[in-house]
Design an enzyme around this catalytic site. Sequence first.
Site, short mmCIF file in Angstrom:
data_model
loop_
_atom_site.label_atom_id
_atom_site.label_comp_id
_atom_site.label_asym_id
_atom_site.label_seq_id
_atom_site.Cartn_x
_atom_site.Cartn_y
_atom_site.Cartn_z
N HIS A 64 0.82 -4.35 -10.02
CA HIS A 64 1.42 -4.98 -8.84
C HIS A 64 1.93 -6.40 -9.15
O HIS A 64 1.20 -7.18 -9.77
CB HIS A 64 0.36 -5.04 -7.71
CG HIS A 64 0.85 -5.72 -6.46
ND1 HIS A 64 0.12 -6.65 -5.77
CD2 HIS A 64 2.03 -5.59 -5.79
CE1 HIS A 64 0.81 -7.06 -4.72
NE2 HIS A 64 1.97 -6.44 -4.71
CA CA Z 1 5.06 -3.28 -10.41
#
Ligand code: CA
Length: 387
Positions: free
Chosen positions: A179
């Site tokens: 992320h």
């Molecule tokens: Ca990513």
Amino acid sequence: KNGIVRPKGYTVSFHANSSVEKFHFGQSHPMKPWRLTLTKQLVMAYGMHTAMDLYLTRAATREEMAEFHTEDYLDFLKRVTPNNMLLEPRLAQYNIGDDCPIFDGLYDYASLYTGASLDAARKLCNEQSQVAINWSGGLHHAKKTEASGFCYTNDIVLAILQLLRYHPRVLYIDIDVHHGDGVEQAFWSTDRVMTLSFHKYDKDNFFPGTGPLSSTGPENPLNPGAHHALNVPLHDGIEDEDYVWLFKQIVEPCVGAYQPSVIVLQCGADSLGCDRLGCFNLNIRAHGRCVDFVKRLNLPILVFGGGGYTPRNVARLWAYETSICIGCSEQLDEKLPAHTPALAHFAPDNTLFPPLSEHGRFENKNSRQYLWSLVEGIHKQLAYLES
Ligand code: CA
Ligand code: ZL4
Ligand code: ZN
């Protein structure tokens, strides 16, 4: 051997300083800056250097990095060494440890990759290039006042801050398997940057544990950043066709709804199959199709590296993606050029496109129904922007 022809009226620039390649995070640490040496060797062996503007970039200055990072954190990065670190009371505060170790030349390393990203951003701002590449950048986890996930300074945030001087809206797209939390957090409360990350999400068992679909920006609808963070949380084992389909289904309406004037693309190579830290089953061509899709939107693009822990595949991917940016990918021979300096790294097959999904390390846990629910969730979120 003859080199690649430069496309007309369209400039791709390549920003690098080979000094970054020589730093070592320490024995058996997965982040290996020498993967950039391998990448550049492939780019040059294919003759792509003749089709781009090449810039030898300088290190970012302290003032440039202080546009995002705090003075005390930069002071710390500048003074700490493997020899004096035991006298340093604030290692934990700055999140120094196994992931982000103190190594010789740490400050030079961080200021070099950051300097290349800023140089690339400036070339887009003054319209000297349409696509500006820095494979040493893309270190999306670093925070204002701490290191995180192999990242010390956040070159992406700093580059976007440069773009915002000239561009009203920046779309950030992140296809690293992790992320893009540092970039999301930095622009959480603004509507001038939309962040979109595709990643493996498992709150308790996969780093950094953030980025569910429901994380869309500040809760207060009056905050300008509301709905401007987009997250596409995936399970293990996603495959080529599904990923590319999902990417297009999501990126196209994001561009339509948000109307960015520039795109920043983080091309982390750890979303490939067979990555030492990753858990997806993507092949090099599929990852490249995402880059190609973004390129065809005909907006200026800043292209960064990021993760990627199987160096031979990182080099293959980023060399291939360099060719996509230039628009010469069809001219590349699948067989690596015989004069590639480190050809032994690519043995026995010596191909640009080794099969990375066949060995099936990860079963695909992403059902069609799940992928559709992600598309629907993102489309619903984008509907808030139209009003
Ligand atoms: Ca990513
Ligand atoms: C290592 O072998 O999940 C670091 C890190 C160092 C060498 C010797 C130390 C051995 C794997 C990873 C102990 C290591 C323990 N060495 C590391 C919660 C964790 C705490 C730290 O691609 N341990 C942390 C970070 C992730 C965690 C991923 C991705 C960056 C990017 C952009 C960052 N951290 C568990 C792990 C090793 C190591 C082996 C490691 N660290 C794998 N995943 C993590 O998004 C560039
Ligand atoms: Zn990663």
